[in-house]
Scaffold this active site. Structure first.
Site, PDB file in Angstrom:
ATOM      1  N   ASP A  25      39.023  32.998  38.653  1.00  0.00           N
ATOM      2  CA  ASP A  25      40.303  33.674  38.857  1.00  0.00           C
ATOM      3  C   ASP A  25      39.973  35.053  39.406  1.00  0.00           C
ATOM      4  O   ASP A  25      39.610  35.962  38.665  1.00  0.00           O
ATOM      5  CB  ASP A  25      41.060  33.769  37.524  1.00  0.00           C
ATOM      6  CG  ASP A  25      42.365  34.566  37.642  1.00  0.00           C
ATOM      7  OD1 ASP A  25      42.740  34.940  38.778  1.00  0.00           O
ATOM      8  OD2 ASP A  25      43.004  34.808  36.601  1.00  0.00           O
ATOM      9  N   LYS A  87      41.995  43.174  46.055  1.00  0.00           N
ATOM     10  CA  LYS A  87      42.694  41.958  46.470  1.00  0.00           C
ATOM     11  C   LYS A  87      43.901  42.280  47.346  1.00  0.00           C
ATOM     12  O   LYS A  87      44.288  41.493  48.214  1.00  0.00           O
ATOM     13  CB  LYS A  87      43.123  41.172  45.231  1.00  0.00           C
ATOM     14  CG  LYS A  87      43.721  39.804  45.486  1.00  0.00           C
ATOM     15  CD  LYS A  87      43.943  39.104  44.159  1.00  0.00           C
ATOM     16  CE  LYS A  87      44.602  37.760  44.311  1.00  0.00           C
ATOM     17  NZ  LYS A  87      44.772  37.089  42.997  1.00  0.00           N
ATOM     18  N   GLU A 186      47.097  29.853  42.372  1.00  0.00           N
ATOM     19  CA  GLU A 186      47.091  30.245  40.963  1.00  0.00           C
ATOM     20  C   GLU A 186      48.089  29.440  40.124  1.00  0.00           C
ATOM     21  O   GLU A 186      47.754  28.990  39.018  1.00  0.00           O
ATOM     22  CB  GLU A 186      47.342  31.751  40.851  1.00  0.00           C
ATOM     23  CG  GLU A 186      46.171  32.576  41.394  1.00  0.00           C
ATOM     24  CD  GLU A 186      46.529  34.000  41.739  1.00  0.00           C
ATOM     25  OE1 GLU A 186      47.704  34.387  41.526  1.00  0.00           O
ATOM     26  OE2 GLU A 186      45.648  34.736  42.231  1.00  0.00           O
ATOM     27  N   ASP A 208      54.359  34.158  36.247  1.00  0.00           N
ATOM     28  CA  ASP A 208      53.105  34.929  36.220  1.00  0.00           C
ATOM     29  C   ASP A 208      53.405  36.423  36.301  1.00  0.00           C
ATOM     30  O   ASP A 208      53.701  36.960  37.362  1.00  0.00           O
ATOM     31  CB  ASP A 208      52.226  34.491  37.402  1.00  0.00           C
ATOM     32  CG  ASP A 208      50.843  35.143  37.383  1.00  0.00           C
ATOM     33  OD1 ASP A 208      50.625  36.056  36.578  1.00  0.00           O
ATOM     34  OD2 ASP A 208      49.990  34.729  38.184  1.00  0.00           O
TER      35      ASP A 208
END
Length: 617
Positions: A25, A87, A186, A208
């Site tokens: 992850d 990211k 994800e 999320d």
């Protein structure tokens, strides 16, 4: 007494046959790595027992690179050389990220990759290099723990990551020296962690809520296939906003100047402690600066409720995109540390009308799902008919004459996918064709995003419309695009693997989708106008070519002048008129050239008959 493990002949797995694989992850704030041990997926800790690693990299003047907790120590003391939230830079452009608050302390600059880079005392570092350092550290952790070399990894990416962002992630893994078995989204990984792939077919929601972002994904399981039906969220909404709301209250109670940045940072740290304490307790005592007081869960919930409500608004929009109601969702998987907050779980339960799944640590659920998929792909267990599908977030198409965007693969098409469409040449004798790959929902290329350009050369000279050019789009399981153009008569071919210089984030994708809806009527009118303009240009060029070839032989001066005037009028109206006016002007040209066309036909027949008898024909 030693115990022997007995199994059916041929059923046991020899130690040397078990291949090592892991799921990663690669998060914005934190990253984890997990693997399957004794049939159970677990995240792997570092030497100090910590499973979660901050996604932070520090570059020291002497060339030393620190990653994770050790790098976090430099966030305040050496901010210029410490990179967090990398990211957000992956597959993006410099203009896209200059206003992102996470990089306010860094020196952003352009890099040769087209992505933004950060100037450090060790030189310029692009996002792919920084991400590779995080991956190297995680892979080393796994190999030390498993006492062997990893055969491959599955890395998770947000569902909205486009081709550029996915490719940047794969490039980072390549630099880190690790084989990528697959990139999966994800939300899909989270669904796998809960074993939803082996359950009944239906609709699942993945909620999320991380520290800095919120994502909501709607998945459909059908015949063992996961399909991402729609995605949404807010790239600037997360648990950090909870902390800001609580910190604002503390600053107000302590009567501190809002311009005191040092005090505000202390308030943020204290707010995070308060939030976490109130997750498990009803109230907490607070000592902040010269103010002493307390906060109960009810007060905290009143401060953060508007933020939670924003996530539910995003859920409503995403369900609407999927054409669903909240009651149609079977399961809600909670992902991200901020979903531990009781109010979040309660509001999600109230909205969907069912209790969300919270059995697996929300920080670890994505890595665990990736590890399960890695174990399958490395060959340690049967496929179990498990096929994971993501969807293309925005339509993929090609530019046609007039700057029109012709969609070849519509948005929300499951991947992997291959689609092809035939096109032809516009002019007589055309021997090359420029292929412009675009992405977006608008009708005109100028309103879409350019992905790549390449050329097909070697087309044999033919009359306009005779050549057959097959343009094929192929998107693989990782969401990477390859475009091929082939002239089907001769077999001449050209192709390109699309690696655009930067990508789009979820907010930009949402904006593009909203723009396509709000401009739908105008776009359609603009497309019809462009199409009519292209047709007018085709008519003008065809008539002009005919006049050049045989106008002097077959027409009187007055007849030729009348045709040329009609062409001149059509050219003017094409540039300045509307659809109906252009259509009418084309009819005028058609009418003025009827006799000319008839004479050309007669002349062609007469030429063909020279030296032949009628009976021979």
């Amino acid at each position: 007494m030693a115990l022997l493990q007995i199994s059916e002949p041929g059923k046991s797995t020899d130690p040397h046959q078990h291949k090592l694989a892991a799921g990663i992850d690669l998060g914005t704030t934190n990253s984890l790595i997990a693997t399957v041990r004794s049939g159970k997926a677990k995240t792997l800790p570092d030497l100090e027992g910590d499973h979660i690693m901050p996604s932070i990299v520090h570059y020291a003047k002497d060339g030393t690179v620190s990653v994770g907790k050790s790098a976090k120590l430099f966030v305040c003391s050496d901010a210029l050389n410490t990179i967090s939230s990398v990211k957000r830079l992956m597959g993006r452009g410099l203009k896209d990220v200059q206003k992102i608050k996470e990089f306010s302390a860094n020196r952003l600059t352009a890099s040769g990759t087209g992505m933004p880079a950060v100037e450090t005392d060790c030189g310029i570092k692009n996002p792919v290099e920084v991400s590779s350092e995080i991956l190297k550290t995680l892979v080393k952790r796994a190999e030390d723990s498993l006492e062997g070399e990893l055969g491959g990894v599955v890395i998770t990416v947000p569902a909205y990551f486009d081709e550029a962002q996915r490719q940047a992630t794969k490039d980072a893994a390549q630099i880190a020296g690790v084989k990528v078995l697959r990139l999966i989204s994800e939300p899909t990984a989270a669904a796998l962690a809960y074993g939803l792939d082996t359950g009944s077919e239906g609709i699942h929601a993945i909620y999320d809520l991380g520290g800095g972002t919120f994502d909501i994904s709607i998945l459909r399981l059908e015949k063992g296939v996961f399909e991402v039906m729609s995605t949404g969220g807010d790239s600037a909404l997360g648990g950090d906003d909870f902390d800001r709301a609580i910190a604002g209250y503390l600053v107000e109670q302590a009567d501190i100047d809002k311009g005191d940045r040092g005090a505000y940072q202390m308030a943020m740290i204290k707010a995070r402690d308060v939030k976490e304490a109130l997750t498990d307790h009803d109230s907490v005592e607070i000592n902040f600066k010269h103010w002493k007081g307390s906060m109960d869960r009810k007060l905290m919930e009143s401060l953060i409720a508007p933020i939670v409500d924003k996530t539910l608004a995003a859920c409503r929009r995403t369900l609407k995109d999927a054409g669903l109601k909240a009651s149609e969702v079977q399961d809600i998987v909670m992902v991200g540390g901020s979903t531990r907050v009781p109010l979040v779980r309660q509001k999600v339960e109230d909205y969907f009308g069912k209790k969300p799944l919270t059995d697996i640590d929300p920080d670890k659920v994505v890595a665990i799902g990736a590890a399960i998929q890695a174990d399958v792909l490395i060959g340690n267990k049967s496929d179990e008919d498990m096929l994971l599908l993501d969807v293309i977030p925005l339509s993929l198409g090609v530019e046609t004459m007039g700057g029109l965007a012709e969609k070849i693969i519509p948005r929300n098409t499951p991947i992997p996918i291959a689609r092809a469409q035939e096109f032809t040449t516009y002019k007589d004798g055309q021997t090359a064709m420029a292929i412009h790959v675009v992405q977006g929902e608008r009708e005109l290329v100028e309103d879409c995003r350019s992905l790549a350009r390449f050329e097909l050369r070697g087309i044999p000279p033919m009359v306009a419309g005779a050549a057959r050019i097959k343009v094929a789009y192929q998107v693989d399981a990782d969401g990477l695009l390859k475009v091929t153009a082939e002239e089907t008569i001769t077999g001449v071919k050209s192709d390109i693997t699309v690696k655009p210089s930067y990508g789009l984030n979820d907010e930009q994708i949402t904006t593009m989708l909203q723009s396509s809806v709000s401009h739908a009527e105008d776009d359609m009118k603009a497309r019809m106008l462009r199409e009519q303009q292209v047709e007018a240009k085709r008519v003008i060029e065809a008539v002009q070519a005919a006049l050049a070839e045989s106008g002097d032989k077959l027409l009187s001066k007055d007849e030729r002048h009348a045709i040329e005037q009609a062409l001149k009028q059509l050219a003017y109206i094409s540039d300045n008129g509307d659809i109906e006016a252009i259509e009418e002007a084309i009819k005028v040209v058609d009418k003025s050239t009827e006799e000319f066309a008839s004479r050309r036909m007669d002349a062609s027949i007469a030429k063909a008959l020279v030296g032949h008898e009628i009976d021979e024909i």
